[in-house]
Design a protein around this motif. Structure first.
Motif, mmCIF file in Angstrom:
data_model
loop_
_atom_site.group_PDB
_atom_site.id
_atom_site.type_symbol
_atom_site.label_atom_id
_atom_site.label_comp_id
_atom_site.label_asym_id
_atom_site.label_seq_id
_atom_site.Cartn_x
_atom_site.Cartn_y
_atom_site.Cartn_z
ATOM 1 N N PRO A 116 40.534 40.938 45.470
ATOM 2 C CA PRO A 116 39.481 40.487 46.354
ATOM 3 C C PRO A 116 38.832 39.218 45.850
ATOM 4 O O PRO A 116 38.878 38.892 44.668
ATOM 5 N N SER A 117 38.175 38.503 46.774
ATOM 6 C CA SER A 117 37.485 37.275 46.405
ATOM 7 C C SER A 117 36.503 37.541 45.274
ATOM 8 O O SER A 117 35.761 38.511 45.281
ATOM 9 N N GLY A 118 36.524 36.656 44.279
ATOM 10 C CA GLY A 118 35.639 36.827 43.141
ATOM 11 C C GLY A 118 36.308 37.459 41.941
ATOM 12 O O GLY A 118 35.688 37.602 40.898
ATOM 13 N N THR A 119 37.590 37.833 42.064
ATOM 14 C CA THR A 119 38.328 38.447 40.960
ATOM 15 C C THR A 119 39.506 37.565 40.610
ATOM 16 O O THR A 119 40.175 37.032 41.485
ATOM 17 N N ALA A 120 39.790 37.406 39.338
ATOM 18 C CA ALA A 120 40.905 36.570 38.920
ATOM 19 C C ALA A 120 42.215 37.119 39.453
ATOM 20 O O ALA A 120 42.431 38.317 39.501
ATOM 21 N N ALA A 121 43.090 36.226 39.866
ATOM 22 C CA ALA A 121 44.376 36.633 40.409
ATOM 23 C C ALA A 121 45.306 37.102 39.308
ATOM 24 O O ALA A 121 45.240 36.618 38.177
ATOM 25 N N PRO A 122 46.195 38.057 39.618
ATOM 26 C CA PRO A 122 47.204 38.447 38.639
ATOM 27 C C PRO A 122 48.079 37.259 38.282
ATOM 28 O O PRO A 122 48.282 36.353 39.087
ATOM 29 N N THR A 123 48.653 37.271 37.098
ATOM 30 C CA THR A 123 49.425 36.131 36.633
ATOM 31 C C THR A 123 50.914 36.405 36.553
ATOM 32 O O THR A 123 51.683 35.514 36.249
ATOM 33 N N ASP A 146 25.707 39.011 53.626
ATOM 34 C CA ASP A 146 26.012 39.917 52.533
ATOM 35 C C ASP A 146 27.435 39.693 52.037
ATOM 36 O O ASP A 146 28.393 39.887 52.800
ATOM 37 N N PRO A 147 27.624 39.304 50.785
ATOM 38 C CA PRO A 147 28.987 39.075 50.268
ATOM 39 C C PRO A 147 29.842 40.333 50.380
ATOM 40 O O PRO A 147 29.400 41.434 50.037
ATOM 41 N N GLY A 148 31.041 40.180 50.897
ATOM 42 C CA GLY A 148 31.963 41.297 51.005
ATOM 43 C C GLY A 148 31.800 42.152 52.241
ATOM 44 O O GLY A 148 32.603 43.064 52.460
ATOM 45 N N HIS A 149 30.770 41.881 53.062
ATOM 46 C CA HIS A 149 30.523 42.746 54.220
ATOM 47 C C HIS A 149 31.441 42.333 55.373
ATOM 48 O O HIS A 149 31.031 41.656 56.319
ATOM 49 N N ARG A 188 37.794 51.762 57.611
ATOM 50 C CA ARG A 188 36.353 51.688 57.370
ATOM 51 C C ARG A 188 36.065 52.058 55.914
ATOM 52 O O ARG A 188 36.286 53.191 55.488
ATOM 53 N N PHE A 189 35.589 51.059 55.137
ATOM 54 C CA PHE A 189 35.194 51.275 53.749
ATOM 55 C C PHE A 189 33.692 51.545 53.676
ATOM 56 O O PHE A 189 32.931 51.138 54.558
ATOM 57 N N ARG A 191 33.349 45.723 48.003
ATOM 58 C CA ARG A 191 33.813 44.337 47.909
ATOM 59 C C ARG A 191 35.323 44.325 48.005
ATOM 60 O O ARG A 191 36.016 45.020 47.251
ATOM 61 N N GLY A 192 35.862 43.562 48.919
ATOM 62 C CA GLY A 192 37.299 43.518 49.121
ATOM 63 C C GLY A 192 37.804 44.792 49.770
ATOM 64 O O GLY A 192 37.086 45.491 50.484
ATOM 65 N N HIS A 193 39.083 45.104 49.515
ATOM 66 C CA HIS A 193 39.693 46.322 50.066
ATOM 67 C C HIS A 193 40.382 47.082 48.937
ATOM 68 O O HIS A 193 41.600 47.163 48.854
ATOM 69 N N PRO A 194 39.595 47.671 48.042
ATOM 70 C CA PRO A 194 40.148 48.304 46.845
ATOM 71 C C PRO A 194 40.901 49.595 47.147
ATOM 72 O O PRO A 194 40.814 50.151 48.244
ATOM 73 N N ALA A 195 41.608 50.061 46.148
ATOM 74 C CA ALA A 195 42.336 51.325 46.225
ATOM 75 C C ALA A 195 41.447 52.483 45.793
ATOM 76 O O ALA A 195 40.385 52.299 45.195
#
Length: 312
Positions: free
Chosen positions: A5-12, A204-207, A246-247, A252-256
Motif C-alpha cells: 500500500p501507499s506509504g510502504t516500501a516496495a519489495p525488492t 482521510d489517508p487510506g479512506h 469492505r475493509f 490503510r491499503g488492502h492488507p491480508a
C-alpha cells in the motif's frame, strides 16, 4: 493492485511478491450464487496461497495466481494445474482475461504487463520501460485498451495513478482522479465507464471509496459514501450487479488476513447490499473481476486460520 500500500516500501525481489500461507492457515476457493447467496466451497489447500480468480470464457475453470505462477482450477474435476509460462518474473494478483478467451494479461514483479496464452508458453511484454510500475486491472470490452494503475519510479510512497494504454503496446494516457491513491480500475461491460476505488473524496489517508469516471476523464463521481474502506468494484458482465470488498474503517491499503466483508449490490443502488458475506481475507480475495461470464455466479478466496493460529 498487488505489492504494498501507499506509504510502504516496495519489495525488492520477485520472491517478495509471492505470498504464502501462515502456519495453521488454509486457502479456500469459493463460488457464490448471485441470486440466492448460496455458497459452495470448490477447493481447499494448506500448501499454496491462491489469489484473485478469473473465469474462463466457457465457465470450465478458474484462473488464479499462487507462488508467483499462474494456475488453472478445473471446476468439474476440482483439479489444480500450473499454466506453463516461460521467461516471466513472478506474477502477482493483477490478471485479467483477454476478451478473446484464449489469452490473459498479467502483471509481474518486473513492474510490467504481459500477454500470455492460457495454454502456456512465453508471454509477450506489453508495457515499455517508461519509469513506472504497471498494475493491470481491466481490459476494454473490444480488447483494444488496458486500464491500469501506474506507480511512478516504482515508489510505493507515491499514490497510484489511473492510466489507459493500447492493448498491443503504445503510449499511456493518464486520467486525472485528483489527489490520493486510486486502484482497481476496470471497464464497465459497455465500455462507457471505468469503475475504481479512490481516496479523492476524503481527506482521510487510506479512506478508499468507490467511484467511476469516463475513459475521457469526464463524469468523475462517487458511488457510495461510507465509513468503511471500500475496494475493488467489479461489475457483472450483464452490468446489473457488482461486488466489492469492505475493509474496516481506518484500514490503510488492502492488507491480508483481516475480517472483511464481500458485498453484492445492484448497480442501480450501491447503498443497499443484496448480499453481504463476512470472511477472513482481504488481499487476494477479490482483487480482479471474478464474475462468471453468465453473470449468475462469482468466485472469491478466503484464508481461514485454525484456532491455535488465532491465539498466537
Amino acid at each position: 493492485m498487488s505489492g504494498e500500500p501507499s506509504g510502504t516500501a516496495a519489495p525488492t525481489t520477485s520472491a517478495a511478491r509471492a505470498r504464502s500461507l501462515r502456519t495453521g492457515q488454509r486457502c479456500e476457493v469459493w463460488v457464490a450464487d448471485a441470486a440466492t447467496g448460496e455458497r459452495e466451497l470448490l477447493f481447499t489447500t494448506h500448501d499454496r496461497l491462491l489469489e484473485a480468480p478469473n473465469w474462463t470464457l466457457e465457465c470450465a475453470a478458474l484462473v488464479l495466481n499462487g507462488d508467483g505462477s499462474l494456475w488453472m482450477l478445473d471446476l468439474a474435476g476440482r483439479r489444480l494445474d500450473r499454466v506453463p509460462l516461460a521467461g516471466i518474473a513472478a506474477l502477482n494478483n493483477d490478471h485479467v482475461l483477454d476478451p478473446d478467451g484464449g489469452h490473459i494479461y498479467l502483471s509481474a514483479a518486473d513492474g510490467h504487463i504481459h500477454r500470455a496464452s492460457l495454454r502456456g508458453g512465453k508471454p509477450t511484454r506489453v508495457t515499455a520501460d517508461d519509469g513506472w510500475s504497471h498494475f493491470l486491472h481491466g481490459v476494454s470490452p473490444d480488447g483494444g485498451t488496458l486500464v491500469y494503475v501506474g506507480i511512478e519510479d516504482g515508489d510505493f510512497s507515491r499514490p497510484g495513478r489511473l492510466m489507459t494504454m493500447p492493448a498491443d503496446g503504445g503510449m499511456p494516457t493518464p486520467i486525472d482522479t485528483g489527489t490520493g491513491h486510486c486502484d482497481g480500475p476496470e471497464y464497465s461491460p459497455d465500455g462507457q465507464w471505468l469503475y475504481l476505488n479512490t481516496e479523492a473524496f476524503t481527506p482521510d489517508p487510506g479512506h478508499a471509496q468507490l467511484a467511476r469516471i469516463r475513459p475521457d476523464g469526464s463524469g468523475f463521481e462517487r458511488l457510495l459514501d461510507s465509513r468503511t474502506v471500500d475496494w475493488f468494484p467489479h461489475l457483472s458482465p450483464d452490468g446489473h450487479l457488482a461486488t466489492y470488498l469492505r475493509f474496516p474503517a481506518g484500514t490503510r491499503g488492502h492488507p491480508a488476513d483481516l475480517d472483511v466483508e464481500l458485498v453484492v449490490v445492484s448497480t442501480d443502488n450501491w447503498t443497499t447490499p443484496v448480499h453481504t458475506f463476512a470472511l477472513f481475507g482481504g488481499q487476494g480475495t477479490l482483487n480482479v473481476n471474478s464474475w462468471a461470464p453468465t453473470s449468475d455466479r462469482f468466485a472469491y478466496v478466503t484464508y481461514p486460520l485454525d484456532a491455535a493460529a488465532l491465539q498466537r
